[in-house]
Motif scaffolding. Structure first.
Motif, short mmCIF file in Angstrom:
data_model
loop_
_atom_site.label_atom_id
_atom_site.label_comp_id
_atom_site.label_asym_id
_atom_site.label_seq_id
_atom_site.Cartn_x
_atom_site.Cartn_y
_atom_site.Cartn_z
N PHE A 10 0.72 -1.00 -0.36
CA PHE A 10 -0.20 -0.48 0.13
C PHE A 10 1.09 1.41 -0.10
N LEU A 11 1.80 1.68 1.43
CA LEU A 11 2.64 2.43 1.29
C LEU A 11 3.09 2.87 -0.47
N PHE A 12 3.88 1.57 -0.85
CA PHE A 12 4.57 2.02 -2.08
C PHE A 12 3.58 2.13 -3.51
N LEU A 13 2.42 1.38 -3.62
CA LEU A 13 1.65 2.80 -4.59
C LEU A 13 0.51 3.71 -4.09
N TYR A 14 1.12 4.08 -2.74
CA TYR A 14 0.51 5.36 -2.52
C TYR A 14 1.86 6.13 -2.97
N GLY A 15 2.87 6.32 -2.45
CA GLY A 15 4.10 6.74 -2.63
C GLY A 15 3.89 7.00 -4.60
N GLY A 16 4.39 5.68 -4.65
CA GLY A 16 3.98 6.44 -6.56
C GLY A 16 3.21 6.67 -7.13
N LEU A 17 1.80 6.39 -6.74
CA LEU A 17 0.55 7.61 -7.12
C LEU A 17 0.42 9.14 -6.83
N PHE A 18 1.35 10.04 -5.56
CA PHE A 18 1.68 10.41 -5.32
C PHE A 18 2.99 11.38 -5.91
N ALA A 19 3.43 10.67 -6.37
CA ALA A 19 4.65 11.39 -7.52
C ALA A 19 4.47 11.93 -8.53
N ILE A 20 3.10 10.83 -9.37
CA ILE A 20 2.73 11.49 -10.21
C ILE A 20 1.57 12.20 -10.57
N LEU A 21 1.27 12.66 -9.25
CA LEU A 21 -0.17 13.73 -8.85
C LEU A 21 0.34 14.99 -8.94
N HIS A 22 1.46 14.72 -7.73
CA HIS A 22 2.44 15.95 -7.63
C HIS A 22 3.27 16.43 -9.44
#
Length: 255
Positions: free
Chosen positions: A119-131
Motif C-alpha cells: 500500500f505504501l509503495f503504491l501510495y508513494g508512486g501515485l503521489f509522485a505522478i499526481l504531484h
C-alpha cells in the motif's frame, strides 16, 4: 539576484523561494547557505548507514539512511538551481521518506506482512505522478504535515515503553531538534521582510536543514534501539568520540 552576477541555470522556475538572496557567491549556486546546509544530513546519514551495515541491522534501516541522503542531495540540487524539476526532486522524496518512517513505526504490529509495504509503495508512486502533473503547493505542505503527525503517536508509544534513559534522551533530542528546526523555518518564511532588513540574515531555512539532519539521525537511532529491543539484541546507546550517539547490539549466537 546579487548585482553583477548572472544565473547559470536561467530564470527561476520553482514555485517557492526562501529568504536567502540568490546568486550572491556564485552563478552556479542560487542559494548558497541553503545548499551547503544539507551536508550535515548527508554525513550523519552515512554514519548511520555504516553502523546499520556493520552490525547487520534489518535492511529497512539501511534504506532509511539512504533515503535521508537522497533527500539531502535532492534538496541541494533544488536550492542550487531553483528549477521546477529539481523542486520535484526535493519534495517527492520528502513524502517517500515519511512513508518509510510509517512502515518502520507501524509494521511490527501489522499482522499482514505484505499489505502495508504494498500500500505504501503504491501510495508513494501515485503521489509522485499526481504531484508532477498538478504541482501541489499548499496541498503538498498540508499533506506532508499530516503524514508527519501520523508518526508522532507511535514515537510517543515507543518512548513510554522504553526504560533506557539514554534511549529516552535520543527521543528528547529528536523532539528538540524538530521544534528548533520548525521555528527557524517559520522565521525564514513568515518574517522574511523583517529578517532581510537585519545586518545579518540568520538564514532560517539553512538552519532548518541542519537541525533536520540531526533530527533524522536521532529518530533513526532511537528506532534502531527500539527495534533491537523487539528482536532481543540487547541494545545499548554508545557514543562516537563522546559526542555522537549510536546503537550497539549483541545478537544471540543463533542469529
Amino acid at each position: 539576484m546579487a548585482d553583477g552576477i548572472s544565473s547559470f541555470w536561467g530564470p527561476v522556475t520553482s514555485t517557492k523561494e526562501c529568504c536567502e538572496r540568490n546568486y550572491v557567491y556564485s552563478s552556479y549556486v542560487a542559494e548558497f547557505y541553503n545548499t551547503i546546509s544539507n551536508i550535515p544530513c548527508i554525513i550523519l546519514a552515512l554514519i548511520g548507514l555504516v553502523n546499520a551495515l556493520r552490525q547487520r541491522f534489518e535492511k529497512r534501516f539501511s534504506v532509511l539512511h539512504i533515503s535521508n541522503m537522497t533527500l539531502a542531495i535532492g534538496s541541494m540540487l533544488y536550492h542550487s538551481t531553483l528549477q521546477r524539476v529539481q523542486q520535484q526532486g526535493d519534495e517527492t522524496p520528502m513524502v517517500w521518506e515519511v512513508l518509510l518512517y510509517l512502515y518502520i513505526l507501524y509494521s511490527p504490529d501489522w499482522h499482514y506482512a505484505t499489505t502495508m509495504p504494498t500500500f505504501l509503495f503504491l501510495y508513494g508512486g501515485l503521489f509522485a505522478i499526481l504531484h508532477s502533473v498538478f504541482h501541489f503547493g499548499l496541498g503538498f505542505k498540508l499533506h506532508y504535515v499530516a503524514l508527519c503527525l501520523l508518526c508522532i503517536p507511535r514515537m510517543y508509544k515507543y518512548y513510554i515503553y522504553t526504560d533506557d534513559r539514554a534511549a529516552k534522551r535520543l527521543a528528547k533530542l529528536y523532539l528538540l531538534t524538530l521544534i528548533l528546526g520548525s521555528l527557524c523555518g517559520i522565521l525564514d518564511r513568515v518574517f522574511c521582510n523583517h529578517v532581510s532588513s537585519w545586518p545579518l540574515n540568520p538564514e532560517g531555512h539553512a538552519l532548518w536543514h541542519a537541525f533536520m539532519g540531526f533530527n533524522s539521525y536521532y529518530a533513526n537511532t532511537f528506532l534502531m534501539f527500539c527495534r533491537a529491543q523487539q528482536r532481543g539484541w540487547n541494545p545499548k546507546v554508545a557514543s562516537m568520540m563522546g559526542i555522537l550517539p549510536y546503537v550497539k547490539i549483541e545478537k544471540p549466537k543463533a542469529q
